[in-house]
Design a protein around this motif. Sequence first.
Motif, PDB file in Angstrom:
ATOM      1  N   CYS A 182      -0.041   5.675   2.536  1.00  0.00           N
ATOM      2  CA  CYS A 182       0.657   6.415   3.602  1.00  0.00           C
ATOM      3  C   CYS A 182       2.026   5.781   3.810  1.00  0.00           C
ATOM      4  O   CYS A 182       2.305   4.713   3.267  1.00  0.00           O
ATOM      5  CB  CYS A 182      -0.185   6.444   4.890  1.00  0.00           C
ATOM      6  SG  CYS A 182       0.102   5.067   6.010  1.00  0.00           S
ATOM      7  N   ARG A 241      -8.417   2.390   4.091  1.00  0.00           N
ATOM      8  CA  ARG A 241      -7.883   2.953   2.846  1.00  0.00           C
ATOM      9  C   ARG A 241      -7.040   1.918   2.106  1.00  0.00           C
ATOM     10  O   ARG A 241      -7.007   1.880   0.881  1.00  0.00           O
ATOM     11  CB  ARG A 241      -7.057   4.212   3.130  1.00  0.00           C
ATOM     12  CG  ARG A 241      -7.907   5.382   3.595  1.00  0.00           C
ATOM     13  CD  ARG A 241      -7.079   6.606   3.844  1.00  0.00           C
ATOM     14  NE  ARG A 241      -6.022   6.351   4.836  1.00  0.00           N
ATOM     15  CZ  ARG A 241      -4.974   7.137   5.040  1.00  0.00           C
ATOM     16  NH1 ARG A 241      -4.834   8.229   4.345  1.00  0.00           N
ATOM     17  NH2 ARG A 241      -4.085   6.835   5.949  1.00  0.00           N
ATOM     18  N   GLY A 242      -6.383   1.071   2.865  1.00  0.00           N
ATOM     19  CA  GLY A 242      -5.571   0.017   2.260  1.00  0.00           C
ATOM     20  C   GLY A 242      -6.423  -1.013   1.553  1.00  0.00           C
ATOM     21  O   GLY A 242      -6.017  -1.571   0.524  1.00  0.00           O
ATOM     22  N   CYS A 287       0.841  -1.195   0.000  1.00  0.00           N
ATOM     23  CA  CYS A 287       0.000   0.000   0.000  1.00  0.00           C
ATOM     24  C   CYS A 287       0.880   1.252   0.000  1.00  0.00           C
ATOM     25  O   CYS A 287       1.805   1.369   0.800  1.00  0.00           O
ATOM     26  CB  CYS A 287      -0.923  -0.004   1.219  1.00  0.00           C
ATOM     27  SG  CYS A 287      -2.013   1.437   1.275  1.00  0.00           S
ATOM     28  N   ILE A 333      -0.216  -5.957   1.919  1.00  0.00           N
ATOM     29  CA  ILE A 333      -1.580  -6.476   1.993  1.00  0.00           C
ATOM     30  C   ILE A 333      -1.692  -7.734   1.131  1.00  0.00           C
ATOM     31  O   ILE A 333      -1.409  -7.704  -0.066  1.00  0.00           O
ATOM     32  CB  ILE A 333      -2.590  -5.410   1.517  1.00  0.00           C
ATOM     33  CG1 ILE A 333      -2.444  -4.146   2.383  1.00  0.00           C
ATOM     34  CG2 ILE A 333      -4.010  -5.944   1.572  1.00  0.00           C
ATOM     35  CD1 ILE A 333      -3.266  -2.963   1.903  1.00  0.00           C
ATOM     36  N   ASN A 376       3.343   4.051   6.028  1.00  0.00           N
ATOM     37  CA  ASN A 376       3.437   2.743   6.704  1.00  0.00           C
ATOM     38  C   ASN A 376       3.755   1.626   5.720  1.00  0.00           C
ATOM     39  O   ASN A 376       4.404   0.651   6.073  1.00  0.00           O
ATOM     40  CB  ASN A 376       2.133   2.417   7.432  1.00  0.00           C
ATOM     41  CG  ASN A 376       1.971   3.233   8.696  1.00  0.00           C
ATOM     42  OD1 ASN A 376       2.931   3.846   9.162  1.00  0.00           O
ATOM     43  ND2 ASN A 376       0.780   3.276   9.228  1.00  0.00           N
ATOM     44  N   GLY A 377       3.292   1.734   4.491  1.00  0.00           N
ATOM     45  CA  GLY A 377       3.609   0.748   3.461  1.00  0.00           C
ATOM     46  C   GLY A 377       3.192  -0.674   3.809  1.00  0.00           C
ATOM     47  O   GLY A 377       3.967  -1.618   3.625  1.00  0.00           O
ATOM     48  N   CYS A 378       1.983  -0.846   4.307  1.00  0.00           N
ATOM     49  CA  CYS A 378       1.499  -2.181   4.686  1.00  0.00           C
ATOM     50  C   CYS A 378       1.561  -3.143   3.506  1.00  0.00           C
ATOM     51  O   CYS A 378       1.241  -2.779   2.372  1.00  0.00           O
ATOM     52  CB  CYS A 378       0.052  -2.100   5.176  1.00  0.00           C
ATOM     53  SG  CYS A 378      -0.165  -1.147   6.686  1.00  0.00           S
ATOM     54  N   TYR A 422      -3.684  -5.286   6.199  1.00  0.00           N
ATOM     55  CA  TYR A 422      -3.902  -3.841   6.034  1.00  0.00           C
ATOM     56  C   TYR A 422      -4.043  -3.164   7.393  1.00  0.00           C
ATOM     57  O   TYR A 422      -4.567  -3.756   8.331  1.00  0.00           O
ATOM     58  CB  TYR A 422      -5.148  -3.564   5.169  1.00  0.00           C
ATOM     59  CG  TYR A 422      -6.403  -4.246   5.613  1.00  0.00           C
ATOM     60  CD1 TYR A 422      -6.712  -5.513   5.148  1.00  0.00           C
ATOM     61  CD2 TYR A 422      -7.266  -3.639   6.522  1.00  0.00           C
ATOM     62  CE1 TYR A 422      -7.869  -6.165   5.552  1.00  0.00           C
ATOM     63  CE2 TYR A 422      -8.424  -4.267   6.927  1.00  0.00           C
ATOM     64  CZ  TYR A 422      -8.722  -5.531   6.447  1.00  0.00           C
ATOM     65  OH  TYR A 422      -9.861  -6.166   6.856  1.00  0.00           O
ATOM     66  N   GLY A 423      -3.580  -1.916   7.449  1.00  0.00           N
ATOM     67  CA  GLY A 423      -3.649  -1.175   8.713  1.00  0.00           C
ATOM     68  C   GLY A 423      -4.915  -0.345   8.834  1.00  0.00           C
ATOM     69  O   GLY A 423      -5.247   0.109   9.927  1.00  0.00           O
TER      70      GLY A 423
HETATM   71  S1  SF4 Z   1      -3.277   0.154   4.803  1.00  0.00           S
HETATM   72 FE1  SF4 Z   1      -3.659   2.120   5.810  1.00  0.00          FE
HETATM   73  S2  SF4 Z   1      -2.011   2.228   7.359  1.00  0.00           S
HETATM   74 FE2  SF4 Z   1      -1.382   0.668   5.863  1.00  0.00          FE
HETATM   75  S3  SF4 Z   1      -0.129   1.790   4.341  1.00  0.00           S
HETATM   76 FE3  SF4 Z   1      -2.250   1.737   3.567  1.00  0.00          FE
HETATM   77  S4  SF4 Z   1      -3.126   3.674   4.286  1.00  0.00           S
HETATM   78 FE4  SF4 Z   1      -1.293   3.315   5.490  1.00  0.00          FE
END
Ligand code: SF4
Length: 122
Positions: free
Chosen positions: A10, A35-36, A7, A16, A12-14, A31-32
């Motif tokens: 933001c 939005r992810g 992702c 997914i 954080n680059g989760c 995902y955090g």
């Molecule tokens: S899932 Fe949410 S917290 Fe994770 S990188 Fe995407 S926007 Fe950021």
Amino acid sequence: MKRTVTCTVCPNGCEIGIEYNTKEDAVLNGYGCKRGVSYALDECFEPKRTFTSSVKISGSDRRVLPVRTTKPIPKSILMKAAKEVEGISLKAPIKCGEVIENDFLNTKAKLIATMTLEGENA
Ligand code: SF4
């Protein structure tokens, strides 16, 4: 089908994970935030990218002006977008952020200048 998407919404680059046959039955993990989820679903089913390029400009000491879309557009039309901007020719002066096309290729994204260029006599 199984995929992992990083992702970029933001910092954080989760990472997914997504497992799916269709968009409706997709199962996601890692995902955090919500939005992810929409980012990963878009990336699998209708990927989009912010389009950046340059257009011809006269009346300035530069020959090209950098431009970009104000939001991501479908990845499938990036080549068409590149062809479209080949046909654009502007005249300085132009301000950074100035709108060149309001509804670029019917995507509802604006095509804007990303640099201010004064005219030759400025
Ligand atoms: S899932 Fe949410 S917290 Fe994770 S990188 Fe995407 S926007 Fe950021």
